[in-house]
Design a protein around this motif. Structure first.
Motif, PDB file in Angstrom:
ATOM      1  N   SER A  43       1.942 -11.783   2.740  1.00  0.00           N
ATOM      2  CA  SER A  43       3.083 -10.981   2.285  1.00  0.00           C
ATOM      3  C   SER A  43       3.025  -9.322   2.949  1.00  0.00           C
ATOM      4  O   SER A  43       3.912  -9.000   2.636  1.00  0.00           O
ATOM      5  CB  SER A  43       3.350 -10.808   1.262  1.00  0.00           C
ATOM      6  N   ASP A  44       2.096  -9.186   3.998  1.00  0.00           N
ATOM      7  CA  ASP A  44       1.895  -8.276   4.349  1.00  0.00           C
ATOM      8  C   ASP A  44       1.798  -6.995   3.839  1.00  0.00           C
ATOM      9  O   ASP A  44       2.586  -6.194   3.708  1.00  0.00           O
ATOM     10  CB  ASP A  44       3.161  -7.848   5.307  1.00  0.00           C
ATOM     11  N   ALA A  46       3.301  -7.098   0.510  1.00  0.00           N
ATOM     12  CA  ALA A  46       4.461  -6.779  -0.346  1.00  0.00           C
ATOM     13  C   ALA A  46       3.565  -7.267  -2.434  1.00  0.00           C
ATOM     14  O   ALA A  46       3.968  -6.478  -2.592  1.00  0.00           O
ATOM     15  CB  ALA A  46       5.008  -7.327  -0.093  1.00  0.00           C
ATOM     16  N   GLY A 264       7.109  -6.434  -3.536  1.00  0.00           N
ATOM     17  CA  GLY A 264       7.371  -5.259  -2.510  1.00  0.00           C
ATOM     18  C   GLY A 264       6.398  -3.867  -3.339  1.00  0.00           C
ATOM     19  O   GLY A 264       6.362  -3.741  -4.502  1.00  0.00           O
ATOM     20  N   SER A 293       6.464  -2.072   2.819  1.00  0.00           N
ATOM     21  CA  SER A 293       6.302  -3.372   2.664  1.00  0.00           C
ATOM     22  C   SER A 293       6.574  -4.052   2.017  1.00  0.00           C
ATOM     23  O   SER A 293       7.295  -3.959   0.237  1.00  0.00           O
ATOM     24  CB  SER A 293       4.747  -4.644   2.190  1.00  0.00           C
ATOM     25  N   ALA A 294       7.549  -5.222   2.087  1.00  0.00           N
ATOM     26  CA  ALA A 294       8.400  -6.368   1.218  1.00  0.00           C
ATOM     27  C   ALA A 294       8.214  -7.819   1.702  1.00  0.00           C
ATOM     28  O   ALA A 294       8.398  -7.946   2.940  1.00  0.00           O
ATOM     29  CB  ALA A 294       9.910  -6.345   1.200  1.00  0.00           C
ATOM     30  N   GLY A 295       8.173  -8.479   0.950  1.00  0.00           N
ATOM     31  CA  GLY A 295       8.320  -9.879   1.261  1.00  0.00           C
ATOM     32  C   GLY A 295       8.191 -11.103  -0.221  1.00  0.00           C
ATOM     33  O   GLY A 295       8.971  -9.619  -1.206  1.00  0.00           O
ATOM     34  N   GLU A 297       6.776 -15.554  -1.781  1.00  0.00           N
ATOM     35  CA  GLU A 297       5.798 -16.116  -2.069  1.00  0.00           C
ATOM     36  C   GLU A 297       6.574 -17.506  -2.277  1.00  0.00           C
ATOM     37  O   GLU A 297       7.174 -17.421  -3.548  1.00  0.00           O
ATOM     38  CB  GLU A 297       5.013 -15.623  -2.379  1.00  0.00           C
ATOM     39  N   ARG A 311       3.985 -17.624   2.332  1.00  0.00           N
ATOM     40  CA  ARG A 311       3.868 -15.894   2.189  1.00  0.00           C
ATOM     41  C   ARG A 311       4.650 -15.626   3.436  1.00  0.00           C
ATOM     42  O   ARG A 311       4.153 -16.154   4.696  1.00  0.00           O
ATOM     43  CB  ARG A 311       3.126 -15.676   2.193  1.00  0.00           C
ATOM     44  N   GLY A 313       6.303 -11.907   4.930  1.00  0.00           N
ATOM     45  CA  GLY A 313       6.635  -9.778   5.088  1.00  0.00           C
ATOM     46  C   GLY A 313       6.541  -9.712   6.132  1.00  0.00           C
ATOM     47  O   GLY A 313       6.883  -9.935   7.155  1.00  0.00           O
ATOM     48  N   ARG A 315       6.688  -4.863   7.123  1.00  0.00           N
ATOM     49  CA  ARG A 315       5.761  -3.909   6.705  1.00  0.00           C
ATOM     50  C   ARG A 315       6.176  -2.872   7.935  1.00  0.00           C
ATOM     51  O   ARG A 315       6.125  -3.085   8.675  1.00  0.00           O
ATOM     52  CB  ARG A 315       4.365  -3.951   6.140  1.00  0.00           C
TER      53      ARG A 315
END
Lengths: 379, 400
Positions: A43-44, A46, A264, A293-295, A297, A311, A313, A315
């Protein structure tokens, strides 16, 4: 038991504990590590402050329901373009390894682990001319650095109640760079230059963390970390200290539905504290960084949340050590990932795939594809 | 647990395989984009005043690789001689025994090593010499024997020949000039002089060079009935050879002389500053010698000057090491500064166990060429020897 020992041995003998390499990590201490598991990288980052397999927030280790050991493996493929030329680069790193779990019969969880603090692997090739005797001579330089800083973490988390967990961690930050410089001359009257050194770093760190579930859908996390000054030795001679940053982090997760969780986080690091030290050593300096970052799942089967979740994301992050004075390097990345548990949940494998764009506002650009493979074992 | 075992193998293989794959080298604009920093400096050191000098007598005439022969060459007037090993009065016939013989013909050989190719009409004259001529003979002694009465014959050297074997064959009545008396015991001595359209000189290979040295070959008929075994030959090399010069030059004590015959060498001493002695990397070191005048010698001859390191500074008798500066070619008539590159040699002066900061300058081929360059010394009002060093201090590794 044999498999457990095998994986533990593999974790401890990993050849390098650095994170991804980058051409934007040749200055200062290198490219800061992210201390994230393959799951969090899917999720990078997140969900990094909540992820028990990541080394970011000590409070999050309470999420390790059972004794768990794991490590991450990250090969990367990069393209670098600059006015000096282009290059295709690749490297493989082991950025994370850990063992942790709850203390039976208590609300306490403990974990130890290694993680990359900063990666300083690079090799720079350049060409120039000089005229020591009035006649121009071309030289060919190669500056190679291998190594970086790693952190050894001892973390403890205490679950105050069903909603709130606090954690603390102590860090030993250590590492070394083996640096070799090689210069050839077009005029064979000049003998080549070959010099090498080993730069070693050592410093402490301490962090506090908190996770709190505000409701069945919404949770938050906080992180406060202070790293001391890293002592810099060159060939066993103390040449100075470099202040390491304070880190402030905050994150959230929001369960939008049974299958979808949003997350996030933001991390702010005061790398400018190292600026004066780096300038005193003749370097370019450093700047504070914000990592956002935000993501999400997505869980196809909510009854089996570890079975092939998806997932995603994005960033944005600043990079603390500019290549040249006045430049501000940053990276933007997107990521995806998945994972699976098998052997009745005893084994786990997570994959994270990131694509990052890095630049500093000049013609220097780097693009990186990073594949992170995370292996975890719950004996 | 079985599945974990199944998992371990590919993980280890993947880790090992991927861990071996790295490509980290990228182009960069240094020093702007690079940590650290490499600086290079250039400095000039003067030789230690009064500590440089020349010594003569290292390689005597005939001990070198060449025999000098010249005719009115300004650099030196020289005559050469060779005394061959004795020719026996019998020849061994394979499958038989030693047998008496009669001489059919004789070949006298010498190898031309160097000449001035701009001078045409070169001839080399072979003379028979009395056995009294040896290394103690004077120029007048030898030159007096190189008269028409002792002339064996001459060899006309092709104008296009630069190097090669010269061969004089005598047969028939000419063999009378090579007849031996019992007192000769089969020993033959010959002398050389040359003539060309202009004053010039040549270098002939000496006996020290081995098979390219002077040769005395007798083609004989053995006294055996088997005609297939009658034709034999006897080859003799130089037992002693050398050359004598009309004028032996003595080095000027206020200048630095190298070369000549007997050969001269010069020793020059330097002291490295502490900052170079201790920690810098020497990239280039050029010993600069300024000729006190145009370099004499044989035009178009290949001559070089080299510097050798000194293992222990014992002055004229300092043992030299294997580190060589140069060699650098010099030209007859040249007056330009001679620069000998000797970075590796200067590096041996650094560190915790440095060799003495001295070099021995000599000429190649030593004791053989006509060249005898003379350089200014530290006692000269100008043009003193100096050492130009380009060096790199320690890379600024701590600059992040």
């Amino acid at each position: 038991m044999r498999a457990r020992l095998l994986l533990l041995g593999l974790m401890l003998t990993a050849p390098s504990l650095a994170a991804q390499s980058s051409m934007f990590g040749v200055r200062g201490l290198g490219l800061p590590g992210r201390e994230l598991s393959a799951r969090a990288l899917g999720s990078d980052g997140a969900i990094g402050l909540f992820d028990p397999e990541s080394s970011l927030n000590p409070a999050s280790i309470s999420g390790l329901g059972v004794l768990t050991a794991g490590f991450a493996l990250t090969p990367d493929w990069r393209t670098w373009s600059s006015p000096a030329g282009n290059a295709s680069l690749r490297a493989t790193r082991f950025p994370l390894a850990y063992v942790g779990g709850p203390v039976p019969g208590s609300r306490l969880s403990l974990a130890i682990g290694f993680a990359s603090y900063a990666d300083h692997d690079f090799a720079l090739a350049s060409v120039g001319t000089f005229s020591p005797r009035g006649q121009a001579v071309t030289y060919y330089d190669t500056l190679t650095s291998t190594g970086g800083l790693s952190q050894f973490r001892f973390a403890a988390a205490y679950r105050l109640d069903d909603a709130t967990t606090i954690g603390a961690a102590a860090y030993a930050i250590t590492g070394s760079n083996r640096v070799i410089t090689h210069r050839y001359f077009s005029d064979s009257s000049y003998l080549p230059i070959l010099q090498r050194t080993e730069m070693s770093y050592a410093g402490p760190g301490f962090s506090l963390g908190l996770t709190h579930r505000f409701s069945s859908a919404f949770s938050g996390a906080l992180l406060l970390r202070s790293d001391g000054a890293a002592k810099l030795d060159i060939d066993s001679t103390r040449v100075g200290t470099i202040d390491l940053p304070y880190t402030f982090g905050a994150g959230f997760t929001y369960r939008a539905s049974r299958k979808l969780q949003l997350a996030g986080q933001g991390i702010y690091q005061t790398w400018s504290g190292a600026n004066s030290d780096l300038l005193a050593l003749g370097g370019v300096g450093s700047v504070n960084t914000l990592d956002v970052s935000a993501g999400l799942e997505f869980t196809p089967d909510p009854r089996r949340p570890t079975r092939h979740p998806l997932r995603f994301g994005v960033r944005y992050a600043g990079l603390p050590f500019p290549l040249e004075a006045g430049a501000r390097a940053h990276e933007f990345s997107i990521a995806t990932g998945t994972g699976a548990r098998f052997a009745r949940g005893r084994g786990g494998m997570d994959l994270g795939l990131q694509y990052a764009w890095r630049s500093d506002g000049s013609a220097r650009k780097e693009r990186a594809l990073l594949l992170t493979l995370g292996i975890s074992v719950r004996p | 647990m079985h599945r974990l075992r199944w998992l371990a193998a590919p993980v280890i293989i993947a880790a090992a395989f991927l861990g071996c794959s790295e490509q980290l080298t990228a182009p960069a604009n240094c020093p702007a984009e690079c940590p650290g920093g490499q600086t290079v400096y250039d400095t000039v050191l003067s030789a230690l005043p009064g500590s440089d000098s020349s010594f003569i007598g290292y390689v005597k005439p005939g001990q070198g690789s060449s025999l000098r022969v010249s005719d009115q060459l300004p650099a030196s007037e020289d005559r050469a001689f060779v005394r061959f090993t004795p020719r026996s009065d019998s020849v061994f016939v394979a499958g038989d025994s030693n047998r008496a013989y009669t001489v059919d013909s004789v070949a006298l050989e010498a190898t031309l090593q160097a000449r001035d190719t701009s001078v045409k009409g070169l001839s080399v004259y072979f003379y028979r010499l009395p056995l009294t001529i040896d290394t103690n003979s004077t120029f007048a002694d030898l030159d007096g024997e190189l008269n028409p009465a002792n002339l064996l014959d001459s060899v006309a050297v092709s104008d296009t020949l630069i190097q090669g074997r010269l061969r004089l064959v005598l047969s028939g009545s000419a063999l009378d000039r090579l007849s031996f008396t019992p007192a000769d015991s089969g020993r033959l001595a010959i002398g050389f002089r040359i003539h060309a359209l202009r004053p010039t000189g040549i270098r002939l290979a000496s006996g020290a060079t081995g098979t390219t040295g002077p040769g005395f070959i007798s083609y004989v008929k053995a006294a055996v009935t088997d005609t297939a075994k009658q034709h034999q030959f006897l080859t003799r090399g130089a037992a002693q050879d050398g050359f004598v010069s009309q004028t032996v030059l003595i080095p000027d004590p206020d200048l630095l002389t190298v070369g000549g015959s007997p050969s001269s060498r010069a020793i020059i001493r330097f002291k490295l500053p502490e900052y170079i002695q201790d920690s810098v990397q020497v990239l280039r070191a050029s010993l600069e010698l300024i000729p006190a005048g145009p370099i004499n010698g044989l035009p178009n001859d290949s001559v070089q000057v080299e510097a050798r390191n000194v293992l222990t500074d014992l002055g004229a008798k300092s043992p030299t090491g294997a580190l060589i500066g140069g060699p650098v070619g010099i030209l007859e008539g040249g007056a330009d500064t001679v620069r000998i590159e000797m970075a590796r040699l200067v590096r041996s002066w650094q560190g915790s166990s440095p060799l003495p900061g001295a070099v021995i300058i000599s000429l190649l081929p030593e004791g053989s060429s006509f060249s005898r360059p003379v350089f200014y010394s530290t006692r000269s009002p100008a043009g003193q020897p100096r050492l130009r060093i380009t060096y790199a201090p320690r890379f600024n590794f701590q600059r992040p």
